[in-house]
Design an enzyme around this catalytic site. Structure first.
Site, PDB file in Angstrom:
ATOM      1  N   ALA A  69       0.845  -1.067   0.048  1.00 31.12           N
ATOM      2  CA  ALA A  69      -0.017   0.092   0.116  1.00 31.12           C
ATOM      3  C   ALA A  69       0.975   1.185  -0.168  1.00 31.12           C
ATOM      4  O   ALA A  69       0.405   2.243  -0.405  1.00 31.12           O
ATOM      5  CB  ALA A  69      -0.971   0.010   0.913  1.00 31.12           C
ATOM      6  N   THR A  70       2.153   0.920   0.537  1.00 28.62           N
ATOM      7  CA  THR A  70       3.101   2.490   0.395  1.00 28.62           C
ATOM      8  C   THR A  70       3.227   2.740  -0.959  1.00 28.62           C
ATOM      9  O   THR A  70       3.097   3.798  -1.313  1.00 28.62           O
ATOM     10  CB  THR A  70       4.221   1.915   1.068  1.00 28.62           C
ATOM     11  OG1 THR A  70       4.256   1.727   2.178  1.00 28.62           O
ATOM     12  CG2 THR A  70       5.424   3.019   0.984  1.00 28.62           C
ATOM     13  N   ASN A 146      -4.897   4.154  11.422  1.00 27.74           N
ATOM     14  CA  ASN A 146      -4.044   2.883  11.684  1.00 27.74           C
ATOM     15  C   ASN A 146      -3.495   3.211  13.216  1.00 27.74           C
ATOM     16  O   ASN A 146      -2.994   2.320  13.874  1.00 27.74           O
ATOM     17  CB  ASN A 146      -2.777   2.730  10.736  1.00 27.74           C
ATOM     18  CG  ASN A 146      -2.092   3.909  10.801  1.00 27.74           C
ATOM     19  OD1 ASN A 146      -2.469   4.895  10.017  1.00 27.74           O
ATOM     20  ND2 ASN A 146      -0.726   3.810  11.161  1.00 27.74           N
ATOM     21  N   GLN A 176      -6.570  -0.032   6.423  1.00 27.33           N
ATOM     22  CA  GLN A 176      -7.537  -0.382   7.803  1.00 27.33           C
ATOM     23  C   GLN A 176      -8.909  -0.300   7.564  1.00 27.33           C
ATOM     24  O   GLN A 176      -9.772  -0.741   8.459  1.00 27.33           O
ATOM     25  CB  GLN A 176      -7.120   0.485   8.807  1.00 27.33           C
ATOM     26  CG  GLN A 176      -5.365   0.639   9.123  1.00 27.33           C
ATOM     27  CD  GLN A 176      -4.812  -0.874   9.628  1.00 27.33           C
ATOM     28  OE1 GLN A 176      -5.500  -1.653   9.889  1.00 27.33           O
ATOM     29  NE2 GLN A 176      -3.246  -0.700   9.505  1.00 27.33           N
ATOM     30  N   SER A 196      -4.293  -3.271   1.099  1.00 28.20           N
ATOM     31  CA  SER A 196      -2.870  -4.214   1.156  1.00 28.20           C
ATOM     32  C   SER A 196      -3.412  -5.499   1.670  1.00 28.20           C
ATOM     33  O   SER A 196      -3.954  -5.594   2.602  1.00 28.20           O
ATOM     34  CB  SER A 196      -2.102  -3.322   2.148  1.00 28.20           C
ATOM     35  OG  SER A 196      -0.869  -4.024   1.981  1.00 28.20           O
ATOM     36  N   HIS A 198      -1.516  -7.827   3.216  1.00 28.87           N
ATOM     37  CA  HIS A 198      -1.027  -8.446   4.494  1.00 28.87           C
ATOM     38  C   HIS A 198      -1.788  -8.117   5.854  1.00 28.87           C
ATOM     39  O   HIS A 198      -1.528  -8.486   6.723  1.00 28.87           O
ATOM     40  CB  HIS A 198       0.534  -8.265   4.815  1.00 28.87           C
ATOM     41  CG  HIS A 198       1.128  -7.019   5.155  1.00 28.87           C
ATOM     42  ND1 HIS A 198       1.277  -6.660   6.142  1.00 28.87           N
ATOM     43  CD2 HIS A 198       1.122  -5.638   4.209  1.00 28.87           C
ATOM     44  CE1 HIS A 198       1.643  -5.162   6.154  1.00 28.87           C
ATOM     45  NE2 HIS A 198       1.700  -4.916   5.097  1.00 28.87           N
ATOM     46  N   THR A 234       6.108  -7.309 -14.473  1.00 30.17           N
ATOM     47  CA  THR A 234       5.324  -8.353 -14.244  1.00 30.17           C
ATOM     48  C   THR A 234       4.383  -8.355 -13.150  1.00 30.17           C
ATOM     49  O   THR A 234       4.931  -8.405 -12.158  1.00 30.17           O
ATOM     50  CB  THR A 234       6.257  -9.629 -14.901  1.00 30.17           C
ATOM     51  OG1 THR A 234       6.997  -9.500 -15.885  1.00 30.17           O
ATOM     52  CG2 THR A 234       5.441 -10.782 -14.987  1.00 30.17           C
ATOM     53  N   CYS A 316       5.445   1.335  10.836  1.00 33.17           N
ATOM     54  CA  CYS A 316       6.516   1.945  10.229  1.00 33.17           C
ATOM     55  C   CYS A 316       7.179   3.016  11.007  1.00 33.17           C
ATOM     56  O   CYS A 316       8.288   3.679  10.299  1.00 33.17           O
ATOM     57  CB  CYS A 316       5.692   2.617   8.946  1.00 33.17           C
ATOM     58  SG  CYS A 316       4.599   1.360   8.197  1.00 33.17           S
TER      59      CYS A 316
END
Ligand code: PLP
Length: 373
Positions: A69-70, A146, A176, A196, A198, A234, A316
């Protein structure tokens, strides 16, 4: 081990492993190549795009698959930059991947406005209204904080955009919020939405960016032109398919109900412990705890030694002192330093969170007694 840092990342569903095996070892073909096998993969990616559009509550637009997502947030912001007298609007409650990008474009000479948060941790809509005008090119706001779980009102923000700067682009960092808080893009004027895998029991290394209108965005790096000439490289086919599998397994409403109950039971255990719960009645998945007289970092390490893993603000930014978002909301530094972040996942047992809350109370009492001696 009781894991309460699910806003940082989540445990991947076991079911994703078989998908990874299948798309890495059997259906490993490059979706851009000319073979029939490749075009089958390409077709599956297109179907997966439709699947995600449907989950986002729209039939309009496209999904770009990114590495995280960054990247989605950077693409949304930097890909929306235009030369000229434009203005760019961000909330002060943004994740570092948006906030630091905003700071960077400001340093590069763009006109950037940061809109403050209210005491409830959401974007101050009156302040937002004052800043929007016909020169506004981009508005970027977080869906669910977050740090605190506070939920921004995307419908009200959409109507401000429609009223004051209908030609602007509205980007929402939904990391989130997606598949946790029910909403539909079709009820809003959102043009770009980041999410995202994960954070949703999918693998790391795969994320998405919803794009309503492809012509509003420019690519960040040149390459083979994959993904509508907006994100070359790819595709991470196995990642995309694992992400889809994870989302298929999530029942958003059932999870929301369960997590609400988890949080209620957890908070009830903390009653009368002297621990301050920072809960804005937002997402039940995230809340903050503040420990009078004890550092959050001390609590984090003591809790880990007792088998409970918690977070210290955003993963982060946690290595930096303080917390920009809590500071914005108006918490004094001593409270901020004494805070930890608790984040649940919908597959936890009630007993697990009650046990964690009891351990947190005991550890706090013990440290406090030792500090006071
Ligand atoms: N936006 C928000 C709100 C987040 O919570 C995070 C991760 O903590 C990100 C963006 C960055 O996500 P990723 O780890 O996929 O780059």
């Amino acid at each position: 081990m009781i894991y309460l840092d699910n806003a940082g990342t989540t445990k991947m569903f076991d079911e994703c492993v078989a998908v990874h095996q299948d798309f890495s070892c059997n259906k490993f073909y490059n979706p851009s190549a000319m073979s029939i096998k490749s075009s089958e993969i390409s077709k599956q990616i297109l179907e997966t795009e439709k699947f995600f559009l449907n989950k986002l509550g729209t039939s309009q637009g496209n999904i770009l698959f990114t590495s995280c997502a960054t990247e989605s947030n950077n693409l949304a912001i930097k890909g929306s930059l235009r030369s000229g007298n434009y203005e760019y609007v961000f909330s002060c409650g943004e994740h570092a991947s948006v906030y630091n990008t905003a700071r960077k474009i400001e340093l590069d000479g763009k006109i950037v406005h940061f809109v403050p948060l209210t005491k409830e941790g959401v974007v101050d809509l009156e302040a937002l209204e004052k800043v929007l005008n016909e020169r506004t090119r981009l508005i970027s706001v977080i869906h669910v904080s977050n740090e605190t779980g506070a939920i921004n009102d995307l419908i009200k923000i959409s109507s401000l955009k429609n009223k004051l700067c209908p030609k602007s682009i509205l980007h929402v960092d939904g990391v989130q919020g997606f598949m946790k808080i029910p909403f539909a893009l079709r009820d809003t004027s959102i043009d770009l939405y980041s999410f995202s895998a994960h954070k949703l029991h999918g693998p790391k290394g795969i994320a998405g960016l919803y794009v309503k209108n492809k012509s509003s965005l420019k690519e960040l790096f040149e390459g083979g032109g994959q993904q509508y000439e907006l994100r070359s490289g790819t595709e991470n086919v196995s990642g995309i398919m694992q992400f889809k599998k994870a989302i298929e397994l999530i029942d958003i409403n059932k999870n929301l109900q369960h997590t609400l109950e988890l949080k209620n039971r957890f908070n009830k255990q903390l009653n009368e412990s002297g621990i301050q719960i920072v809960d804005f009645n937002g997402s039940p998945y995230i809340e903050c705890l503040m420990f009078d007289g004890v550092k959050g970092e001390t609590m984090l390490h003591a809790l880990e030694s007792k088998g409970v893993i918690v977070g210290l603000g955003s993963a982060c930014s946690s290595k930096k002192l303080g917390n920009r978002v809590l500071e914005q909301i108006g918490f004094p530094l001593n409270k901020i330093i004494s805070s930890i972040r608790i984040s649940f996942n919908a597959y936890m047992e009630f007993e697990e969170v009650e046990m964690a809350a009891k351990i947190i109370c005991d550890v706090y009492k013990d440290i406090k007694q030792r500090v006071q001696k």
